[in-house]
Design a protein around this motif. Structure first.
Motif, PDB file in Angstrom:
ATOM      1  N   GLN A   1      38.568  45.957  31.162  1.00  0.00           N
ATOM      2  CA  GLN A   1      38.588  44.920  31.995  1.00  0.00           C
ATOM      3  C   GLN A   1      37.422  44.184  31.636  1.00  0.00           C
ATOM      4  O   GLN A   1      37.199  42.835  31.924  1.00  0.00           O
ATOM      5  CB  GLN A   1      38.822  45.349  33.368  1.00  0.00           C
ATOM      6  N   GLY A   2      36.142  44.811  31.346  1.00  0.00           N
ATOM      7  CA  GLY A   2      35.132  44.010  31.135  1.00  0.00           C
ATOM      8  C   GLY A   2      34.412  43.513  32.600  1.00  0.00           C
ATOM      9  O   GLY A   2      33.566  42.802  32.474  1.00  0.00           O
ATOM     10  N   PHE A   3      34.751  44.243  33.554  1.00  0.00           N
ATOM     11  CA  PHE A   3      34.262  43.449  34.914  1.00  0.00           C
ATOM     12  C   PHE A   3      32.836  43.904  35.266  1.00  0.00           C
ATOM     13  O   PHE A   3      32.230  43.549  36.045  1.00  0.00           O
ATOM     14  CB  PHE A   3      35.106  44.078  35.935  1.00  0.00           C
ATOM     15  N   ILE A   4      32.335  44.946  34.356  1.00  0.00           N
ATOM     16  CA  ILE A   4      30.996  45.533  34.531  1.00  0.00           C
ATOM     17  C   ILE A   4      30.167  44.307  34.321  1.00  0.00           C
ATOM     18  O   ILE A   4      28.799  44.499  34.539  1.00  0.00           O
ATOM     19  CB  ILE A   4      30.652  46.867  33.887  1.00  0.00           C
ATOM     20  N   ARG A   5      30.379  43.443  33.299  1.00  0.00           N
ATOM     21  CA  ARG A   5      29.496  42.410  32.798  1.00  0.00           C
ATOM     22  C   ARG A   5      29.776  41.429  33.827  1.00  0.00           C
ATOM     23  O   ARG A   5      29.059  40.037  33.566  1.00  0.00           O
ATOM     24  CB  ARG A   5      29.944  42.176  31.274  1.00  0.00           C
ATOM     25  N   SER A   6      30.576  41.230  34.735  1.00  0.00           N
ATOM     26  CA  SER A   6      30.691  40.167  35.767  1.00  0.00           C
ATOM     27  C   SER A   6      29.839  40.284  37.015  1.00  0.00           C
ATOM     28  O   SER A   6      29.426  41.443  37.286  1.00  0.00           O
ATOM     29  CB  SER A   6      32.234  40.160  36.333  1.00  0.00           C
ATOM     30  N   SER A   7      29.590  39.030  37.408  1.00  0.00           N
ATOM     31  CA  SER A   7      28.701  38.891  38.542  1.00  0.00           C
ATOM     32  C   SER A   7      29.299  39.782  39.844  1.00  0.00           C
ATOM     33  O   SER A   7      30.296  39.562  40.102  1.00  0.00           O
ATOM     34  CB  SER A   7      28.597  37.523  38.960  1.00  0.00           C
ATOM     35  N   PRO A   8      28.432  40.563  40.524  1.00  0.00           N
ATOM     36  CA  PRO A   8      29.000  41.303  41.593  1.00  0.00           C
ATOM     37  C   PRO A   8      29.410  40.385  42.743  1.00  0.00           C
ATOM     38  O   PRO A   8      30.133  40.907  43.653  1.00  0.00           O
ATOM     39  CB  PRO A   8      27.652  42.156  42.084  1.00  0.00           C
ATOM     40  N   ARG A   9      29.025  39.246  42.654  1.00  0.00           N
ATOM     41  CA  ARG A   9      29.598  38.027  43.689  1.00  0.00           C
ATOM     42  C   ARG A   9      30.885  37.407  43.364  1.00  0.00           C
ATOM     43  O   ARG A   9      31.370  37.137  44.477  1.00  0.00           O
ATOM     44  CB  ARG A   9      28.462  37.239  44.157  1.00  0.00           C
TER      45      ARG A   9
ATOM     46  N   ALA B   1      35.100  37.887  41.934  1.00  0.00           N
ATOM     47  CA  ALA B   1      36.207  38.676  42.140  1.00  0.00           C
ATOM     48  C   ALA B   1      36.352  39.739  41.210  1.00  0.00           C
ATOM     49  O   ALA B   1      36.588  40.977  41.657  1.00  0.00           O
ATOM     50  CB  ALA B   1      37.755  37.975  42.240  1.00  0.00           C
ATOM     51  N   ASP B   2      36.177  39.469  40.005  1.00  0.00           N
ATOM     52  CA  ASP B   2      35.988  40.254  39.055  1.00  0.00           C
ATOM     53  C   ASP B   2      34.757  41.368  39.136  1.00  0.00           C
ATOM     54  O   ASP B   2      35.307  42.735  39.058  1.00  0.00           O
ATOM     55  CB  ASP B   2      35.910  39.909  37.628  1.00  0.00           C
ATOM     56  N   GLY B   3      33.766  41.095  39.395  1.00  0.00           N
ATOM     57  CA  GLY B   3      32.705  41.851  39.670  1.00  0.00           C
ATOM     58  C   GLY B   3      32.949  42.826  41.001  1.00  0.00           C
ATOM     59  O   GLY B   3      32.488  43.850  41.081  1.00  0.00           O
ATOM     60  N   LYS B   4      33.452  42.266  41.871  1.00  0.00           N
ATOM     61  CA  LYS B   4      33.760  43.031  43.073  1.00  0.00           C
ATOM     62  C   LYS B   4      34.806  44.273  42.898  1.00  0.00           C
ATOM     63  O   LYS B   4      34.825  45.320  43.158  1.00  0.00           O
ATOM     64  CB  LYS B   4      34.186  42.132  44.321  1.00  0.00           C
ATOM     65  N   GLU B   5      35.993  44.033  41.967  1.00  0.00           N
ATOM     66  CA  GLU B   5      36.852  44.784  41.498  1.00  0.00           C
ATOM     67  C   GLU B   5      36.077  45.825  40.638  1.00  0.00           C
ATOM     68  O   GLU B   5      36.384  47.085  40.666  1.00  0.00           O
ATOM     69  CB  GLU B   5      37.971  44.181  40.919  1.00  0.00           C
ATOM     70  N   GLY B   6      35.240  45.538  39.877  1.00  0.00           N
ATOM     71  CA  GLY B   6      34.405  46.409  39.093  1.00  0.00           C
ATOM     72  C   GLY B   6      33.738  47.389  39.924  1.00  0.00           C
ATOM     73  O   GLY B   6      33.708  48.777  39.880  1.00  0.00           O
TER      74      GLY B   6
ATOM     75  N   GLU C   1      34.295  48.328  43.225  1.00  0.00           N
ATOM     76  CA  GLU C   1      35.312  49.218  43.661  1.00  0.00           C
ATOM     77  C   GLU C   1      35.866  50.301  42.708  1.00  0.00           C
ATOM     78  O   GLU C   1      36.042  51.458  43.098  1.00  0.00           O
ATOM     79  CB  GLU C   1      36.396  48.319  44.169  1.00  0.00           C
ATOM     80  N   SER C   2      35.957  49.870  41.252  1.00  0.00           N
ATOM     81  CA  SER C   2      36.499  50.817  40.398  1.00  0.00           C
ATOM     82  C   SER C   2      35.475  51.973  40.440  1.00  0.00           C
ATOM     83  O   SER C   2      35.518  53.268  40.151  1.00  0.00           O
ATOM     84  CB  SER C   2      36.688  50.192  38.995  1.00  0.00           C
ATOM     85  N   ILE C   3      34.118  51.525  40.232  1.00  0.00           N
ATOM     86  CA  ILE C   3      33.135  52.654  40.162  1.00  0.00           C
ATOM     87  C   ILE C   3      32.947  53.368  41.410  1.00  0.00           C
ATOM     88  O   ILE C   3      32.858  54.682  41.294  1.00  0.00           O
ATOM     89  CB  ILE C   3      31.608  51.623  40.190  1.00  0.00           C
ATOM     90  N   ARG C   4      33.063  52.717  42.372  1.00  0.00           N
ATOM     91  CA  ARG C   4      33.200  53.632  43.957  1.00  0.00           C
ATOM     92  C   ARG C   4      34.186  54.758  43.944  1.00  0.00           C
ATOM     93  O   ARG C   4      34.076  55.746  44.376  1.00  0.00           O
ATOM     94  CB  ARG C   4      33.187  52.679  45.065  1.00  0.00           C
ATOM     95  N   MET C   5      35.549  54.410  43.564  1.00  0.00           N
ATOM     96  CA  MET C   5      36.672  55.206  43.534  1.00  0.00           C
ATOM     97  C   MET C   5      36.565  56.151  42.444  1.00  0.00           C
ATOM     98  O   MET C   5      36.899  57.268  42.639  1.00  0.00           O
ATOM     99  CB  MET C   5      37.841  54.103  43.411  1.00  0.00           C
ATOM    100  N   GLY C   6      36.046  55.880  41.278  1.00  0.00           N
ATOM    101  CA  GLY C   6      35.742  56.846  40.320  1.00  0.00           C
ATOM    102  C   GLY C   6      34.547  58.017  40.546  1.00  0.00           C
ATOM    103  O   GLY C   6      34.915  59.166  40.430  1.00  0.00           O
TER     104      GLY C   6
END
Length: 281
Positions: free
Chosen positions: A77-85, A87-92, A94-99
């Motif tokens: 997904q590449g969301f780790i390179r997205s701004s945490p602020r 939508a993609d960053g927030k999903e990233g 959440e993926s980290i937290r759930m993992g």
């Protein structure tokens, strides 16, 4: 078991879940690095209790250690390179937290996150912010975060030094060759064992022009490529590393599945190569 243990990525095989654990066992590995089962795209399967139990029961049946969880879908997904602020960053996040929660619930010690292909200052900052978040959450759950990256040696130290030893590496011996960021054995020796949680090992043959690239260099079995496998083994021994060597060979690749070979027979050859290379170490 000796100081060095051999495992394999779940996504090295065509089927994930209990079948991958059985294939790892039949090939002779003693551990497996799980993928994330589709992560946010499939509503976080590894956080489902039934799926967790299926993995744990299969691991117990085949005496396979669940070495870590690789956030495989997040990478794509590449969301780790997205701004945490955003939508993609927030999903990233959440993926980290759930993992991390899944790892804690399944008693898996490590979550591995790729931090690669950072283009420009903004993406470097976003990735740094993501890892700061990951380390904080992981600390709360008693889980280790490991980073796989394509950075130069100087950047490795610059990045890791911001985490006071709480972030470690999944050092992939193939990456520095493919991304042109260094000579893997020298990097291993310079990093030292304290910064490394585990290793990924895979091999490629250089293309007709002598380059190793994702697009042109075919994955081959360990010891058959041009990415300094044996030299890296020597460096791993030299630093006194003890822990997991994880094969990331893609046993599904058509160029490998010829002459009557299959996923298991190919993986078994890698196990034999690893055992021969590391010996009784």
């Amino acid at each position: 078991m000796g100081k060095i243990k051999f495992g394999v990525c779940e996504f090295s095989f065509p089927y994930w879940g209990p079948q991958a654990i059985q294939m790892a066992h039949e090939a002779g590995f003693s551990g497996i690095q799980l993928a994330d089962g589709g992560g946010s795209m499939y509503s976080y399967p590894l956080n489902n209790k039934w799926i967790q139990e299926s993995y744990l029961e299969s691991a117990a049946k085949y005496n396979i250690t669940l070495q870590s969880i690789h956030l495989y879908t997040l990478v794509r997904q590449g969301f780790i390179r997205s701004s945490p602020r955003g939508a993609d960053g927030k999903e990233g996040m959440e993926s980290i937290r759930m993992g991390i929660i899944a790892a804690s619930e399944m008693r898996i010690p490590t979550v591995m996150i790729e931090g690669m292909r950072m283009y420009g200052a903004a993406q470097h900052q976003h990735v740094l912010d993501m890892y700061k978040y990951a380390v904080k959450v992981a600390d709360d759950y008693g889980v280790q975060i490991a980073m796989e990256t394509d950075m130069t040696m100087e950047k490795h130290f610059e990045f890791l030094n911001q985490f006071d030893g709480k972030l470690k590496l999944c050092f992939d011996t193939h990456n520095p060759v493919m991304y042109g960021t260094g000579y893997p054995p020298d990097m291993i020796r310079e990093l030292g064992k304290e910064r490394i949680d585990h290793f990924h090992m895979k091999e490629s043959q250089p293309d007709a022009e002598g380059f190793v690239t994702k697009e042109t260099a075919p994955i081959v079995l360990l010891g058959q490529g041009g990415t300094f496998f044996r030299e890296s083994v020597r460096a791993i021994k030299d630093i006194g590393y003890e822990g997991w060597i994880i094969s990331e060979t893609f046993y599904t690749r058509p160029n490998l599945n010829v002459n009557g070979e299959d996923y298991i027979s190919l993986a078994r050859k890698d196990v034999e190569t690893l055992k021969a290379a590391f010996g009784e170490y």
